[in-house]
Structures are given as C-alpha cells and as structure tokens.
Design a protein around this motif. Sequence first.
Motif, PDB file in Angstrom:
ATOM      1  N   ARG A 192      16.883  -5.942  -5.564  1.00  0.00           N
ATOM      2  CA  ARG A 192      15.593  -5.322  -5.268  1.00  0.00           C
ATOM      3  C   ARG A 192      15.762  -3.894  -4.751  1.00  0.00           C
ATOM      4  O   ARG A 192      16.598  -3.646  -3.880  1.00  0.00           O
ATOM      5  N   MET A 193      14.983  -2.992  -5.287  1.00  0.00           N
ATOM      6  CA  MET A 193      15.040  -1.586  -4.896  1.00  0.00           C
ATOM      7  C   MET A 193      13.810  -1.230  -4.075  1.00  0.00           C
ATOM      8  O   MET A 193      12.678  -1.347  -4.541  1.00  0.00           O
ATOM      9  N   ASP A 194      14.031  -0.776  -2.842  1.00  0.00           N
ATOM     10  CA  ASP A 194      12.925  -0.288  -2.029  1.00  0.00           C
ATOM     11  C   ASP A 194      12.409   1.016  -2.641  1.00  0.00           C
ATOM     12  O   ASP A 194      13.183   1.951  -2.872  1.00  0.00           O
ATOM     13  N   ALA A 195      11.126   1.101  -2.874  1.00  0.00           N
ATOM     14  CA  ALA A 195      10.554   2.277  -3.525  1.00  0.00           C
ATOM     15  C   ALA A 195      10.818   3.552  -2.741  1.00  0.00           C
ATOM     16  O   ALA A 195      10.958   4.640  -3.317  1.00  0.00           O
ATOM     17  N   ALA A 196      10.893   3.446  -1.414  1.00  0.00           N
ATOM     18  CA  ALA A 196      11.098   4.622  -0.569  1.00  0.00           C
ATOM     19  C   ALA A 196      12.453   5.271  -0.783  1.00  0.00           C
ATOM     20  O   ALA A 196      12.688   6.379  -0.289  1.00  0.00           O
ATOM     21  N   ARG A 197      13.352   4.632  -1.506  1.00  0.00           N
ATOM     22  CA  ARG A 197      14.655   5.232  -1.793  1.00  0.00           C
ATOM     23  C   ARG A 197      14.617   6.174  -2.998  1.00  0.00           C
ATOM     24  O   ARG A 197      15.656   6.668  -3.433  1.00  0.00           O
ATOM     25  N   ALA A 198      13.446   6.434  -3.512  1.00  0.00           N
ATOM     26  CA  ALA A 198      13.318   7.413  -4.605  1.00  0.00           C
ATOM     27  C   ALA A 198      13.933   8.734  -4.159  1.00  0.00           C
ATOM     28  O   ALA A 198      13.684   9.206  -3.052  1.00  0.00           O
ATOM     29  N   CYS A 199      14.736   9.334  -5.023  1.00  0.00           N
ATOM     30  CA  CYS A 199      15.411  10.580  -4.659  1.00  0.00           C
ATOM     31  C   CYS A 199      14.708  11.813  -5.201  1.00  0.00           C
ATOM     32  O   CYS A 199      15.071  12.937  -4.840  1.00  0.00           O
ATOM     33  N   LEU A 200      13.728  11.620  -6.048  1.00  0.00           N
ATOM     34  CA  LEU A 200      13.020  12.758  -6.631  1.00  0.00           C
ATOM     35  C   LEU A 200      11.594  12.320  -6.946  1.00  0.00           C
ATOM     36  O   LEU A 200      11.387  11.250  -7.533  1.00  0.00           O
ATOM     37  N   MET A 201      10.618  13.128  -6.539  1.00  0.00           N
ATOM     38  CA  MET A 201       9.213  12.802  -6.758  1.00  0.00           C
ATOM     39  C   MET A 201       8.449  14.040  -7.201  1.00  0.00           C
ATOM     40  O   MET A 201       8.721  15.136  -6.721  1.00  0.00           O
ATOM     41  N   HIS A 202       7.500  13.835  -8.090  1.00  0.00           N
ATOM     42  CA  HIS A 202       6.663  14.935  -8.554  1.00  0.00           C
ATOM     43  C   HIS A 202       5.198  14.564  -8.388  1.00  0.00           C
ATOM     44  O   HIS A 202       4.798  13.429  -8.659  1.00  0.00           O
ATOM     45  N   GLY A 203       4.402  15.527  -7.959  1.00  0.00           N
ATOM     46  CA  GLY A 203       2.992  15.300  -7.748  1.00  0.00           C
ATOM     47  C   GLY A 203       2.673  15.088  -6.285  1.00  0.00           C
ATOM     48  O   GLY A 203       3.269  15.722  -5.415  1.00  0.00           O
ATOM     49  N   SER A 204       1.759  14.174  -6.015  1.00  0.00           N
ATOM     50  CA  SER A 204       1.314  13.922  -4.642  1.00  0.00           C
ATOM     51  C   SER A 204       2.083  12.794  -3.966  1.00  0.00           C
ATOM     52  O   SER A 204       1.944  12.575  -2.765  1.00  0.00           O
ATOM     53  N   VAL A 205       2.881  12.047  -4.732  1.00  0.00           N
ATOM     54  CA  VAL A 205       3.572  10.883  -4.203  1.00  0.00           C
ATOM     55  C   VAL A 205       4.501  11.263  -3.047  1.00  0.00           C
ATOM     56  O   VAL A 205       5.140  12.315  -3.063  1.00  0.00           O
ATOM     57  N   MET A 206       4.551  10.419  -2.013  1.00  0.00           N
ATOM     58  CA  MET A 206       5.419  10.667  -0.873  1.00  0.00           C
ATOM     59  C   MET A 206       5.783   9.343  -0.207  1.00  0.00           C
ATOM     60  O   MET A 206       5.162   8.304  -0.444  1.00  0.00           O
ATOM     61  N   VAL A 207       6.815   9.380   0.637  1.00  0.00           N
ATOM     62  CA  VAL A 207       7.240   8.208   1.392  1.00  0.00           C
ATOM     63  C   VAL A 207       6.370   8.088   2.639  1.00  0.00           C
ATOM     64  O   VAL A 207       6.217   9.045   3.397  1.00  0.00           O
ATOM     65  N   ASN A 208       5.809   6.898   2.843  1.00  0.00           N
ATOM     66  CA  ASN A 208       4.982   6.650   4.003  1.00  0.00           C
ATOM     67  C   ASN A 208       5.486   5.416   4.743  1.00  0.00           C
ATOM     68  O   ASN A 208       6.459   4.784   4.319  1.00  0.00           O
ATOM     69  N   LEU A 209       4.819   5.046   5.834  1.00  0.00           N
ATOM     70  CA  LEU A 209       5.287   3.960   6.687  1.00  0.00           C
ATOM     71  C   LEU A 209       4.116   3.128   7.173  1.00  0.00           C
ATOM     72  O   LEU A 209       3.066   3.661   7.527  1.00  0.00           O
ATOM     73  N   ARG A 210       4.302   1.819   7.169  1.00  0.00           N
ATOM     74  CA  ARG A 210       3.351   0.926   7.832  1.00  0.00           C
ATOM     75  C   ARG A 210       4.119   0.084   8.844  1.00  0.00           C
ATOM     76  O   ARG A 210       5.306  -0.219   8.657  1.00  0.00           O
TER      77      ARG A 210
END
Length: 335
Positions: A192-210
């Motif tokens: 399983r890959m945690d989405a927050a481990r993305a190393c490159l993002m384009h657009g409005s997407v960002m790492v957030n926290l709950r």
Amino acid sequence: MASSPFGPFKHGQIIKGIKGIDPSVFIDEDGQGYLFWGQGYAKGAKLTPDLMHIEGPVHDSLLTYEKDAFNEGSSIRKRNGIYYYVYASHIRHGESNCATLCYATATKPLGPYTYRGVIIDNWGSGKNLVNNHGCIQQINGRWYVFYHRPTHGSQTMRKACVEPIYFNADGSIDKVEMTTQGAAGPINPLQRMDAARACLMHGSVMVNLRRPKNDIPVEYLSDIQDGDDAYWKYFDFDQKNVKTFTCKLWGPNQPATIEIHLDSAKGRLIGKLNVAPMKGETAFTIHKTSVKAVLGKHAVVLVFKGHGQSGSHANAQAEPGSSLLSLEWFVFGKD
C-alpha cells in the motif's frame, strides 16, 4: 551545552560577534570548530575549543546572494580534502523561492568557495512550497542528501526526505531527482502506498493532514481539481503480475475519473477509475478497477479528471473550481 545530542542543554548564551540566521557548526578532522551562518551573505568564523565563542575575525561574504544565489541554510561537510558548502538557493525559481539546494567547494573551511551546481530541487513537491534546507552526509560508506518538502497544507510544516548522491572523480556531485523511494530501492506495487508520499504534484493538489480523535494523524492529498496530477517514483512491476488498482478516498467527493499512467501524465494509460459523487454519506470510500499488464520500473502518475468528462457518471457535473476528491492511499493487486 549537553553531554547528549538529546539534551538536556544548559548554560545557553548568545555568541558575541555574530548576527543572522541558520547557524551551523562544523568540526574539522583536527578538532577545530567553525561556525557558519547568514542570510543573503554567508559568514563564517573559527570557534574556541569549548565552541562557545568566536576566535579571530568573522569572514564575511563566503558566498553571496548576487554571485552564488545564496539565500540561507548553511551546512558544511568534508570529503577527500574538499569542503562542501551546501545551502538553499534561489538560482532557479526567482528570488522569493529558494527551493534549490546548491553547493560550493573549497580547499579550506573558510574558503575561498567556488559555486559548483545544484544537488536537488524540491520545486513541484507542493503548491505551498517556499524553500528547501538540507545537508549531505556519509552513512555506512554511502553519501546522501537530506532535504525537505512541504506538508500539512502549510508553508511552515516540512517533512524530511533523503536521496542517495554520487560524486564524480573531480569531486563534483551529480544532481539527483526527488523520488518516493528515497534511499531505498524501487517500491513493490503490491504494498500500500500512502498518497502523501507523492514526490511531484501539478495544479492545486497538496499534502494535508487530519487528526482522528485518539488515533494517529493521517496525511492525504487534498484540494485536487480537474486536470491535476501526482507522481510516485519508482515502482518495480517485474514478476508482480498486477491486475487491479484500489484506492481510498477520504470524505465527500465529486464525480471524477482517476487515470492511471506510467512515467508521465501523458504516458501509457493502464487503467481508469470512475468515481461516483459522495455528499458526505460516509467517512471514506474504497474504489477498485482493473489495469493492463505492466513490466519494468516505472513512475506511477495519477491524473484527476472532473466535470463529467468520462465514465458512467458523464452526466453528473462537478462544481468548477472546487475540490474533486481527497486521496489517502492506493495499492495494486493480483486480482
């Protein structure tokens, strides 16, 4: 002062004769200590044996804002008789974005230093990016660069990352890219890959926290809009025989399609996942789709599409400018 790097520290005092940010202490092989600091103009000085005072003159402008694109974050290491001055630089993305870790070299700890190039650039690791700080370090015979990316949806929250680096015969360092695998080898797509481990993002997407009550905080990708994408590098698909893709979406979402590509946002399309709109009926949803056979090492790129562009929800319309969905994790499967 303390007898352990974990403290407790006592007798703290301001070192007379210095003013600035990001101080860094370097101890040379002969035991002589040095202090480096500064913003815009790098400064350095010898330290007394107890490391509590400056000894001798302050050396100003070891590196400069204009000539060397020096911003801040001084860090010094020594390898094979060469001193490496690593620092945050605005050399690539404008004066307000010191997202690049650069380095300069010298044959003496207080210079003169010569600019040598870029080690790593964290541009693209989040829309709330403001800078990059780090160092290089040898561990068990291998050298690594430590740096940071933004997280928690905030400019002031940062997560530490690491990549292996490689030296050439002349002492120069090859530039390395941001990856998800970091210091480890290629990733097993069946894990399983945690989405927050993305190393490159384009657009409005960002790492957030709950922060669930009485539970461990969870990072996820939020603010995803139509046309955004995210990269995870790299997966080893050999002998994995993947056939499916499963992901967890957190909270409400709009009608959307997640395209699963290899290597780039326009790379080979191996699957599509159509997502029905959810208005908060449940806390999360699990979605699954089939994918085409994959071999070799690849980046996985998810491209997010909204506004009823495709799939069984083509007649449902997403709200322009609003978040399509929030992605918590994904995994490939054999069935």
